[in-house]
Structure formats: structure tokens, C-alpha cells
Design a protein around this motif. Structure first.
Motif, PDB file in Angstrom:
ATOM      1  N   SER A   1      30.747  39.088  36.740  1.00  0.00           N
ATOM      2  CA  SER A   1      30.930  38.758  38.157  1.00  0.00           C
ATOM      3  C   SER A   1      29.689  38.950  39.025  1.00  0.00           C
ATOM      4  O   SER A   1      28.797  39.747  38.721  1.00  0.00           O
ATOM      5  CB  SER A   1      32.057  39.612  38.744  1.00  0.00           C
ATOM      6  OG  SER A   1      33.211  39.532  37.947  1.00  0.00           O
ATOM      7  N   ASP A   2      29.686  38.228  40.142  1.00  0.00           N
ATOM      8  CA  ASP A   2      28.763  38.499  41.241  1.00  0.00           C
ATOM      9  C   ASP A   2      29.262  39.672  42.076  1.00  0.00           C
ATOM     10  O   ASP A   2      28.475  40.438  42.623  1.00  0.00           O
ATOM     11  CB  ASP A   2      28.654  37.279  42.175  1.00  0.00           C
ATOM     12  CG  ASP A   2      27.953  36.103  41.526  1.00  0.00           C
ATOM     13  OD1 ASP A   2      26.963  36.329  40.816  1.00  0.00           O
ATOM     14  OD2 ASP A   2      28.385  34.960  41.742  1.00  0.00           O
ATOM     15  N   ARG A   3      30.599  39.755  42.219  1.00  0.00           N
ATOM     16  CA  ARG A   3      31.231  40.812  43.009  1.00  0.00           C
ATOM     17  C   ARG A   3      32.489  41.274  42.299  1.00  0.00           C
ATOM     18  O   ARG A   3      33.160  40.474  41.647  1.00  0.00           O
ATOM     19  CB  ARG A   3      31.619  40.302  44.403  1.00  0.00           C
ATOM     20  CG  ARG A   3      30.455  40.031  45.332  1.00  0.00           C
ATOM     21  CD  ARG A   3      30.853  39.094  46.451  1.00  0.00           C
ATOM     22  NE  ARG A   3      32.022  39.550  47.214  1.00  0.00           N
ATOM     23  CZ  ARG A   3      32.769  38.733  47.976  1.00  0.00           C
ATOM     24  NH1 ARG A   3      32.504  37.444  48.056  1.00  0.00           N
ATOM     25  NH2 ARG A   3      33.794  39.221  48.651  1.00  0.00           N
ATOM     26  N   VAL A   4      32.814  42.553  42.475  1.00  0.00           N
ATOM     27  CA  VAL A   4      34.073  43.095  41.965  1.00  0.00           C
ATOM     28  C   VAL A   4      34.818  43.708  43.143  1.00  0.00           C
ATOM     29  O   VAL A   4      34.274  44.543  43.873  1.00  0.00           O
ATOM     30  CB  VAL A   4      33.846  44.156  40.869  1.00  0.00           C
ATOM     31  CG1 VAL A   4      35.184  44.752  40.433  1.00  0.00           C
ATOM     32  CG2 VAL A   4      33.125  43.543  39.668  1.00  0.00           C
ATOM     33  N   VAL A   5      36.065  43.277  43.327  1.00  0.00           N
ATOM     34  CA  VAL A   5      36.907  43.752  44.417  1.00  0.00           C
ATOM     35  C   VAL A   5      37.964  44.684  43.835  1.00  0.00           C
ATOM     36  O   VAL A   5      38.686  44.312  42.907  1.00  0.00           O
ATOM     37  CB  VAL A   5      37.584  42.564  45.144  1.00  0.00           C
ATOM     38  CG1 VAL A   5      38.560  43.061  46.208  1.00  0.00           C
ATOM     39  CG2 VAL A   5      36.526  41.663  45.772  1.00  0.00           C
ATOM     40  N   VAL A   6      38.054  45.893  44.375  1.00  0.00           N
ATOM     41  CA  VAL A   6      39.041  46.877  43.932  1.00  0.00           C
ATOM     42  C   VAL A   6      40.177  46.910  44.938  1.00  0.00           C
ATOM     43  O   VAL A   6      39.957  47.126  46.140  1.00  0.00           O
ATOM     44  CB  VAL A   6      38.417  48.280  43.804  1.00  0.00           C
ATOM     45  CG1 VAL A   6      39.478  49.285  43.341  1.00  0.00           C
ATOM     46  CG2 VAL A   6      37.248  48.266  42.835  1.00  0.00           C
ATOM     47  N   LEU A   7      41.401  46.706  44.447  1.00  0.00           N
ATOM     48  CA  LEU A   7      42.593  46.800  45.293  1.00  0.00           C
ATOM     49  C   LEU A   7      43.264  48.154  45.114  1.00  0.00           C
ATOM     50  O   LEU A   7      43.219  48.753  44.033  1.00  0.00           O
ATOM     51  CB  LEU A   7      43.599  45.699  44.931  1.00  0.00           C
ATOM     52  CG  LEU A   7      43.181  44.245  45.146  1.00  0.00           C
ATOM     53  CD1 LEU A   7      44.348  43.328  44.800  1.00  0.00           C
ATOM     54  CD2 LEU A   7      42.705  43.993  46.572  1.00  0.00           C
ATOM     55  N   SER A   8      43.927  48.590  46.177  1.00  0.00           N
ATOM     56  CA  SER A   8      44.713  49.816  46.107  1.00  0.00           C
ATOM     57  C   SER A   8      46.045  49.534  45.412  1.00  0.00           C
ATOM     58  O   SER A   8      46.406  48.380  45.151  1.00  0.00           O
ATOM     59  CB  SER A   8      44.973  50.339  47.517  1.00  0.00           C
ATOM     60  OG  SER A   8      45.903  49.494  48.190  1.00  0.00           O
ATOM     61  N   GLY A   9      46.795  50.601  45.156  1.00  0.00           N
ATOM     62  CA  GLY A   9      48.167  50.427  44.708  1.00  0.00           C
ATOM     63  C   GLY A   9      49.000  49.787  45.799  1.00  0.00           C
ATOM     64  O   GLY A   9      48.590  49.721  46.965  1.00  0.00           O
ATOM     65  N   PRO A  10      50.201  49.274  45.442  1.00  0.00           N
ATOM     66  CA  PRO A  10      51.021  48.560  46.430  1.00  0.00           C
ATOM     67  C   PRO A  10      51.505  49.481  47.551  1.00  0.00           C
ATOM     68  O   PRO A  10      51.775  50.654  47.295  1.00  0.00           O
ATOM     69  CB  PRO A  10      52.195  48.040  45.589  1.00  0.00           C
ATOM     70  CG  PRO A  10      52.264  48.947  44.403  1.00  0.00           C
ATOM     71  CD  PRO A  10      50.840  49.365  44.127  1.00  0.00           C
ATOM     72  N   PRO A  11      51.570  48.942  48.781  1.00  0.00           N
ATOM     73  CA  PRO A  11      51.145  47.593  49.199  1.00  0.00           C
ATOM     74  C   PRO A  11      49.621  47.513  49.256  1.00  0.00           C
ATOM     75  O   PRO A  11      48.979  48.316  49.936  1.00  0.00           O
ATOM     76  CB  PRO A  11      51.770  47.446  50.589  1.00  0.00           C
ATOM     77  CG  PRO A  11      51.931  48.842  51.099  1.00  0.00           C
ATOM     78  CD  PRO A  11      52.167  49.702  49.894  1.00  0.00           C
TER      79      PRO A  11
END
Length: 256
Positions: A201-211
Motif C-alpha cells: 500500500s501507499d497508505r494503511v488505515v486502521v479502524l477501531s472496533g465497532p462502531p
């Protein structure tokens, strides 16, 4: 190319409303390769399906190439699912040609386009083979070529290599980077594999747990061309693993 503005997704349940995606804002430029990672159940695939127009958001807006996505698949979009969708009764050549036939492309143009793609995917020698005669990695390559045949400007990948062994996966990483560098699509990939995300990747996006919400949007400062076989040995790779894991690991611990 892709804009998510405070996008959320909620589902009604017997216990009330479940918020799979909380509030996600994200901008992805033309030609970028962006990977989305996060704990299980954080809505990664749901986000991908909303970008594709398969699911409507319950909050916020999604725009692709400036146009609002409103329950319709954006033009020039390709999607590769977790499980390949090859037709078992079609040869490799016919599977790759399928989308072009649906588009009404002339037979001679189909033949030349399929031949180009089979060379690009190193599958020319298997053009007349059937899916059951292929390895798992080769089937994933055919699925990729099926999407590329219709010349998408955007390619969405939902854990495309998740079921493959490390050796096969690494070879496919090299081929995907090669194809992306040649064709220049905008790619958004969902993956559970942090090493894979950094490699590609050029960028990596980390999401939190739901929501879910965006916790980290990190640019991968590793120049191209990248050697997927030696990349993990570099200090840049190690630095990105540590930076991303410091955030992602906390989410895994919280989920446990």
C-alpha cells in the motif's frame, strides 16, 4: 477519486440498533493503493460494499469521482471477493472474457484483450485449463484478470489472498504490485494481514472496533519498486509495523 464523509452503517436488531460502522471519513486519491485494517467485526467489508454501491450508508455520504454513490455501482469499478467467482465449466480464457462479452465487445477485441491479460498474469500457458485444474494462487490470478478485463479505474479487494499460504501469497503480492504499477488503478483493499497491507500500500488505515472510526491513516514511506521478498528485512518496514501495531494491537486487546 473516493471520498467518505462521516459515513456510518447501522442495522436494526431485536435488541435495538447495532452500529457496524460509526463515523468514517476518508479521502483516496486517483491511483492510490490504500489498505484498511482493523479488528474483526469493525465493518471493513461493510465499508467496501458501501463504496461499491452494494449497501447504502445510514449516515454520511460516499462520492466516487465526484458522483454521489446512491445504491448503484459506480462506473468502471471492479470487485474481487474473498472467494473467487470463477465459473467451473468455463476455461481460464472464457472466464477472463466473461465481462467483455456482457459489455458487447467485438469478438476480435475480446480475443486480443484476453491474450494481453493472460500474458500480464503469467497464465498464457493455462488459457484452456479449467478452474479445478488450477492451484489456489492461479485461481486468484484469474479472478484478478476477470476484473481487469473490463478496465476498471477503481479496484476493490476484500481479503483477496486470505486463504493462501505465505509462499503463494508473496508471489501474488509481487504480481499485483506489477499490474498496479502498469495500469494505475485506484485500489482499496481490506485485509487482516498487517504485513500484506504495508507491503502493497501507499497508505494503511486502521479502524477501531465497532462502531468503527479511523484511528490512524499512515503513509507508507517505502519507495517503489518494492522487492516483496526482501522488504520485511528493511528498517522502514519494521518501523511501519511498530507504528501501526501500536494502534491496531490495542484494538485487538480491547476486543479480547
Amino acid at each position: 477519486m473516493i471520498e467518505l464523509d462521516r459515513v456510518g452503517k447501522a442495522y436494526p436488531t431485536r435488541q435495538g440498533v447495532t452500529h457496524a460502522v460509526g463515523e468514517v471519513s476518508l479521502a483516496i486519491g486517483a491511483g492510490e493503493f490504500v489498505s484498511i485494517v482493523g479488528p474483526s467485526g469493525c465493518g471493513k467489508s461493510t465499508l467496501l460494499n458501501m463504496i461499491a454501491g452494494f449497501l447504502p450508508p445510514t449516515a454520511g455520504e460516499i462520492r466516487v469521482d465526484g458522483q454521489l454513490v446512491n445504491g448503484q455501482v459506480p462506473p468502471k469499478l471492479g470487485y474481487i471477493f474473498q472467494k473467487d467467482t470463477l465459473l467451473p465449466w468455463f476455461s481460464v480464457r472464457k472466464n477472463v472474457a466473461l465481462g467483455l462479452k456482457f459489455q458487447g465487445v467485438a469478438p476480435d477485441r475480446i480475443a486480443s484483450r484476453v491474450a494481453e491479460l493472460l500474458e500480464l498474469g503469467h497464465l498464457a500457458d493455462f488459457a484452456d485449463a479449467y478452474p479445478h485444474q488450477l492451484s489456489g494462487g492461479m485461481r486468484r490470478r484469474v479472478a484478478l484478470l476477470m476484473s481487469l478485463a473490463v478496465e476498471p479505474r477503481i479496484l476493490l479487494l476484500d481479503e483477496p489472498f486470505g486463504a493462501l499460504d505465505t509462499h503463494t501469497k508473496t508471489h501474488l503480492h509481487r504480481e499485483l504490485i506489477e499490474i498496479w504499477r502498469k495500469l494505475g488503478q485506484t485500489i482499496v483493499m481490506v485485509t487482516h494481514d498487517l504485513d500484506e497491507a504495508i507491503t502493497l500500500s501507499d497508505r494503511v488505515v486502521v479502524l477501531s472496533g465497532p462502531p468503527s472510526r479511523v484511528l490512524l491513516d499512515e503513509r507508507i514511506a517505502i519507495p517503489h519498486p518494492r522487492d516483496v521478498f526482501t522488504l520485511r528485512e528493511t528498517p522502514q518496514f519494521t518501523a511501519h509495523v511498530q507504528s501501526l501495531w501500536s494502534v491496531l494491537g490495542q484494538q485487538f486487546r480491547a476486543a479480547a
